[in-house]
Design an enzyme around this catalytic site. Structure first.
Site, PDB file in Angstrom:
ATOM      1  N   LYS A  12      -8.745  -7.979   3.220  1.00 41.93           N
ATOM      2  CA  LYS A  12      -8.029  -6.754   3.590  1.00 41.93           C
ATOM      3  C   LYS A  12      -7.657  -5.975   2.333  1.00 41.93           C
ATOM      4  O   LYS A  12      -7.781  -4.759   2.281  1.00 41.93           O
ATOM      5  CB  LYS A  12      -6.739  -7.087   4.352  1.00 41.93           C
ATOM      6  CG  LYS A  12      -6.949  -7.490   5.805  1.00 41.93           C
ATOM      7  CD  LYS A  12      -5.589  -7.631   6.469  1.00 41.93           C
ATOM      8  CE  LYS A  12      -5.687  -8.075   7.907  1.00 41.93           C
ATOM      9  NZ  LYS A  12      -4.374  -8.267   8.521  1.00 41.93           N
ATOM     10  N   ASP A  68      -1.242  -4.750  11.001  1.00 40.94           N
ATOM     11  CA  ASP A  68      -1.553  -5.765  11.993  1.00 40.94           C
ATOM     12  C   ASP A  68      -2.737  -5.239  12.779  1.00 40.94           C
ATOM     13  O   ASP A  68      -2.830  -4.045  13.063  1.00 40.94           O
ATOM     14  CB  ASP A  68      -0.374  -6.059  12.917  1.00 40.94           C
ATOM     15  CG  ASP A  68      -0.557  -7.407  13.603  1.00 40.94           C
ATOM     16  OD1 ASP A  68      -0.571  -8.438  12.896  1.00 40.94           O
ATOM     17  OD2 ASP A  68      -0.724  -7.446  14.845  1.00 40.94           O
ATOM     18  N   PHE A 157     -15.096 -10.406   7.786  1.00 41.05           N
ATOM     19  CA  PHE A 157     -14.255 -11.552   8.121  1.00 41.05           C
ATOM     20  C   PHE A 157     -13.840 -11.436   9.593  1.00 41.05           C
ATOM     21  O   PHE A 157     -14.169 -10.466  10.284  1.00 41.05           O
ATOM     22  CB  PHE A 157     -13.026 -11.634   7.200  1.00 41.05           C
ATOM     23  CG  PHE A 157     -12.063 -10.482   7.354  1.00 41.05           C
ATOM     24  CD1 PHE A 157     -12.294  -9.276   6.730  1.00 41.05           C
ATOM     25  CD2 PHE A 157     -10.918 -10.608   8.136  1.00 41.05           C
ATOM     26  CE1 PHE A 157     -11.410  -8.211   6.865  1.00 41.05           C
ATOM     27  CE2 PHE A 157     -10.020  -9.557   8.275  1.00 41.05           C
ATOM     28  CZ  PHE A 157     -10.279  -8.357   7.641  1.00 41.05           C
ATOM     29  N   LYS A 180     -18.661  -0.319   5.994  1.00 43.64           N
ATOM     30  CA  LYS A 180     -17.508  -0.658   6.846  1.00 43.64           C
ATOM     31  C   LYS A 180     -16.301   0.166   6.402  1.00 43.64           C
ATOM     32  O   LYS A 180     -15.538   0.678   7.231  1.00 43.64           O
ATOM     33  CB  LYS A 180     -17.193  -2.164   6.770  1.00 43.64           C
ATOM     34  CG  LYS A 180     -16.033  -2.572   7.676  1.00 43.64           C
ATOM     35  CD  LYS A 180     -15.614  -4.044   7.579  1.00 43.64           C
ATOM     36  CE  LYS A 180     -14.382  -4.314   8.450  1.00 43.64           C
ATOM     37  NZ  LYS A 180     -13.744  -5.606   8.228  1.00 43.64           N
ATOM     38  N   HIS A 185     -11.488   0.768  11.419  1.00 43.00           N
ATOM     39  CA  HIS A 185     -10.101   0.926  11.846  1.00 43.00           C
ATOM     40  C   HIS A 185      -9.147   0.968  10.648  1.00 43.00           C
ATOM     41  O   HIS A 185      -8.282   1.808  10.549  1.00 43.00           O
ATOM     42  CB  HIS A 185      -9.743  -0.237  12.789  1.00 43.00           C
ATOM     43  CG  HIS A 185     -10.224  -1.581  12.299  1.00 43.00           C
ATOM     44  ND1 HIS A 185     -11.551  -1.852  12.062  1.00 43.00           N
ATOM     45  CD2 HIS A 185      -9.564  -2.701  11.942  1.00 43.00           C
ATOM     46  CE1 HIS A 185     -11.686  -3.077  11.597  1.00 43.00           C
ATOM     47  NE2 HIS A 185     -10.492  -3.614  11.518  1.00 43.00           N
TER      48      HIS A 185
HETATM   49  P1  IMP Z   1      -4.000  -9.922  11.369  1.00 41.32           P
HETATM   50  O1  IMP Z   1      -3.851  -8.454  11.357  1.00 41.32           O
HETATM   51  O2  IMP Z   1      -4.211 -10.437   9.995  1.00 41.32           O
HETATM   52  O3  IMP Z   1      -2.901 -10.606  12.119  1.00 41.32           O
HETATM   53  O4  IMP Z   1      -5.376 -10.199  12.090  1.00 41.32           O
HETATM   54  C1  IMP Z   1      -5.500 -10.589  13.420  1.00 41.32           C
HETATM   55  C2  IMP Z   1      -6.875 -11.156  13.663  1.00 41.32           C
HETATM   56  O5  IMP Z   1      -7.832 -10.113  13.647  1.00 41.32           O
HETATM   57  C3  IMP Z   1      -7.348 -12.201  12.663  1.00 41.32           C
HETATM   58  O6  IMP Z   1      -8.073 -13.178  13.374  1.00 41.32           O
HETATM   59  C4  IMP Z   1      -8.260 -11.434  11.753  1.00 41.32           C
HETATM   60  O7  IMP Z   1      -9.275 -12.258  11.218  1.00 41.32           O
HETATM   61  C5  IMP Z   1      -8.841 -10.408  12.701  1.00 41.32           C
HETATM   62  N1  IMP Z   1      -9.145  -9.197  11.977  1.00 41.32           N
HETATM   63  C6  IMP Z   1      -8.276  -8.398  11.307  1.00 41.32           C
HETATM   64  N2  IMP Z   1      -8.932  -7.386  10.732  1.00 41.32           N
HETATM   65  C7  IMP Z   1     -10.243  -7.550  11.041  1.00 41.32           C
HETATM   66  C8  IMP Z   1     -11.425  -6.825  10.699  1.00 41.32           C
HETATM   67  O8  IMP Z   1     -11.435  -5.817   9.977  1.00 41.32           O
HETATM   68  N3  IMP Z   1     -12.571  -7.308  11.218  1.00 41.32           N
HETATM   69  C9  IMP Z   1     -12.630  -8.414  12.010  1.00 41.32           C
HETATM   70  N4  IMP Z   1     -11.568  -9.128  12.331  1.00 41.32           N
HETATM   71  C10 IMP Z   1     -10.386  -8.701  11.844  1.00 41.32           C
END
Ligand code: IMP
Length: 203
Positions: A12, A68, A157, A180, A185
């Site tokens: 990220k 998030d 990821f 990407k 997003h």
């Molecule tokens: P968090 O925002 O880190 O809580 O992410 C929530 C979930 O979404 C986790 O399993 C991350 O691996 C997934 N995730 C967050 N951002 C991405 C992305 O850009 N691509 C794919 N999965 C994502």
């Protein structure tokens, strides 16, 4: 300006850094001395984003932003959504395991398909919460696409290997990070954050 990005996810940080002007310098959680796990206990993406940013602001007295993110799959009524990170934990006994999470999404979609529902539409939603001078601001980024039948690609990821954005033929995990970063997003939310900081003359 210097600002803390409240995440420990190196991928990220890489994505957001690429979308920031060089005048904004990211400070890591480690650099401000925050090594504990930050709570994420609300029931919404917006709520968790705010919770993380406020936690850092209140405990470390530093301007910061948190993100998030959730994958929202139409045929699964928006699941995994706010539970994206831990979607498969209860079933597989894993802990925040992306492979298990993707497996569960694909299994659930297969079951829907067997019932006649072939809708594969999905979106990633990111909410950034910026806390600056004690005030909170949120910025949303959404990218729409579809879920494919099996994980494809080695980059990215999380759920990237099963998501193809609309207008593309490759998953987020197959495309170069630079691509990407143009459309994702998180890139959309980052652009909104930078525009806002520009307006405040903070950049
Ligand atoms: P968090 O925002 O880190 O809580 O992410 C929530 C979930 O979404 C986790 O399993 C991350 O691996 C997934 N995730 C967050 N951002 C991405 C992305 O850009 N691509 C794919 N999965 C994502």
């Amino acid at each position: 300006m210097k600002i803390c990005f409240a995440t420990n996810n190196a991928k990220k940080i890489k994505e957001v850094t690429a979308a920031l002007p060089s005048t904004i310098q990211l400070v890591s959680l480690k650099e401000i001395g925050c090594t504990e796990e930050i709570p994420e206990t609300t029931q919404t993406i917006e709520g968790n984003s705010e919770q993380k940013a406020m936690y850092v602001y209140q405990n470390y007295d530093t301007n910061c932003f948190a993100d998030d993110t959730g994958l929202e799959v139409e045929a699964l009524n928006g699941e995994p959504g706010v539970d994206s990170a831990m979607y498969a934990d209860k079933i597989s006994g894993s802990y925040r395991d992306s492979k298990e999470n993707m497996k569960l999404v694909l299994k659930n979609l297969k079951e829907k398909e067997a019932e006649g529902n072939t809708n594969r539409k999905a979106q990633f939603k990111t909410v950034f919460t910026l806390v600056i001078d004690g005030k909170k601001h949120q910025f949303e980024g959404i990218i729409k696409g579809k879920i494919i039948n099996q994980p494809t690609g080695n980059d990215g990821f999380g759920y990237d290997p099963i998501f193809i954005p609309n207008g593309y033929e490759e998953t987020f995990a197959q495309m170069p990070l630079s691509e990407k970063n143009k459309i994702s997003h998180r890139a959309i939310a980052t652009r909104k954050l930078v525009a806002f900081l520009n307006e405040l003359n903070k950049v």
